[in-house]
Design an enzyme around this catalytic site. Structure first.
Site, mmCIF file in Angstrom:
data_model
loop_
_atom_site.group_PDB
_atom_site.id
_atom_site.type_symbol
_atom_site.label_atom_id
_atom_site.label_comp_id
_atom_site.label_asym_id
_atom_site.label_seq_id
_atom_site.Cartn_x
_atom_site.Cartn_y
_atom_site.Cartn_z
ATOM 1 N N HIS A 49 42.951 -56.764 -41.120
ATOM 2 C CA HIS A 49 44.179 -55.980 -41.098
ATOM 3 C C HIS A 49 43.815 -54.511 -40.895
ATOM 4 O O HIS A 49 42.639 -54.146 -40.940
ATOM 5 C CB HIS A 49 44.929 -56.146 -42.425
ATOM 6 C CG HIS A 49 44.041 -55.864 -43.604
ATOM 7 N ND1 HIS A 49 43.470 -56.866 -44.351
ATOM 8 C CD2 HIS A 49 43.588 -54.704 -44.122
ATOM 9 C CE1 HIS A 49 42.707 -56.330 -45.287
ATOM 10 N NE2 HIS A 49 42.756 -55.026 -45.172
ATOM 11 N N HIS A 133 40.985 -48.974 -38.074
ATOM 12 C CA HIS A 133 39.981 -49.962 -37.667
ATOM 13 C C HIS A 133 40.324 -51.290 -38.323
ATOM 14 O O HIS A 133 41.035 -51.326 -39.324
ATOM 15 C CB HIS A 133 38.577 -49.520 -38.100
ATOM 16 C CG HIS A 133 38.378 -49.563 -39.581
ATOM 17 N ND1 HIS A 133 38.888 -48.583 -40.421
ATOM 18 C CD2 HIS A 133 37.778 -50.480 -40.386
ATOM 19 C CE1 HIS A 133 38.589 -48.890 -41.671
ATOM 20 N NE2 HIS A 133 37.919 -50.042 -41.680
#
Length: 196
Positions: A49, A133
């Site tokens: 996620h 990221h």
């Protein structure tokens, strides 16, 4: 005397849809053939996620106020496109997938979520600033590994695009201590649609 159970930690995130996570699994499967791959600990699907705000262990009594504020932050942000393209690394510790798409909207959503959490009395952990990221793998403790070849091998990684249309409050439950290879479990504690 038994040690106390680890406290769950909370964070707010954007989670790619299952189809994109499946694309990501296929795109990263080749890493297993690289030398030293056994020293990498891949992130499980539940841990893939974009963390917008890490809240850490939190007082359950504050969650109602947090939910209302997260709903408001989500309503103020229209849905936006995102994809995964290429990879990067944090030193020789963490390998990650790079986001592509409306990164301005992603950063704006992170700012709104962080402000909502702060107003609810659950300020995000200052050590976990927003850096967009998606973690793919971590190097196993005590088993050094150069990650540059892994990031290079994923230069052509592509998954998505998808339409980001919600944020989730996720509870991460640490594994019990002393269990080799145990991983945290992730539970969605709330979800709010973008744009109302």
């Amino acid at each position: 005397m038994a040690s106390p159970a680890p406290r769950p930690r909370l964070f707010v995130a954007v989670v790619p849809p299952d189809a994109v996570l499946a694309e990501l699994r296929r795109a990263t499967a080749a890493l297993d053939a690289l030398p030293g791959a056994d020293r990498l600990r891949p992130t499980e699907a539940g841990g893939r996620h974009f963390t917008l705000a890490f809240l850490g262990p939190s007082d359950p009594g504050r969650l109602d106020g947090l939910a209302a504020r997260l709903a408001r932050a989500a309503r103020r942000t229209p849905p936006f496109p995102l994809a995964l393209r290429g990879a990067g690394r944090f030193g020789d510790r963490v390998l990650w997938a790079r986001p592509e798409g409306d990164l301005t909207a992603l950063a704006r959503l992170a700012d709104r979520v962080r402000a909502a959490a702060t107003r609810a009395g659950l300020p995000p952990d200052a050590e976990h600033a927003f850096r967009p990221h998606l973690t793919l793998a971590r190097v196993r403790p005590g088993q050094p590994l150069r990650l540059a070849p892994y990031a290079e091998a994923l230069a052509e990684l592509a998954a998505g695009p998808w339409r980001v249309d919600e944020v989730r409050l996720i509870r991460s439950v640490p594994p019990p201590g002393g269990v080799p290879g145990a991983r945290p479990t992730y539970e969605t504690a709330g979800r709010w649609p973008l744009g109302g």
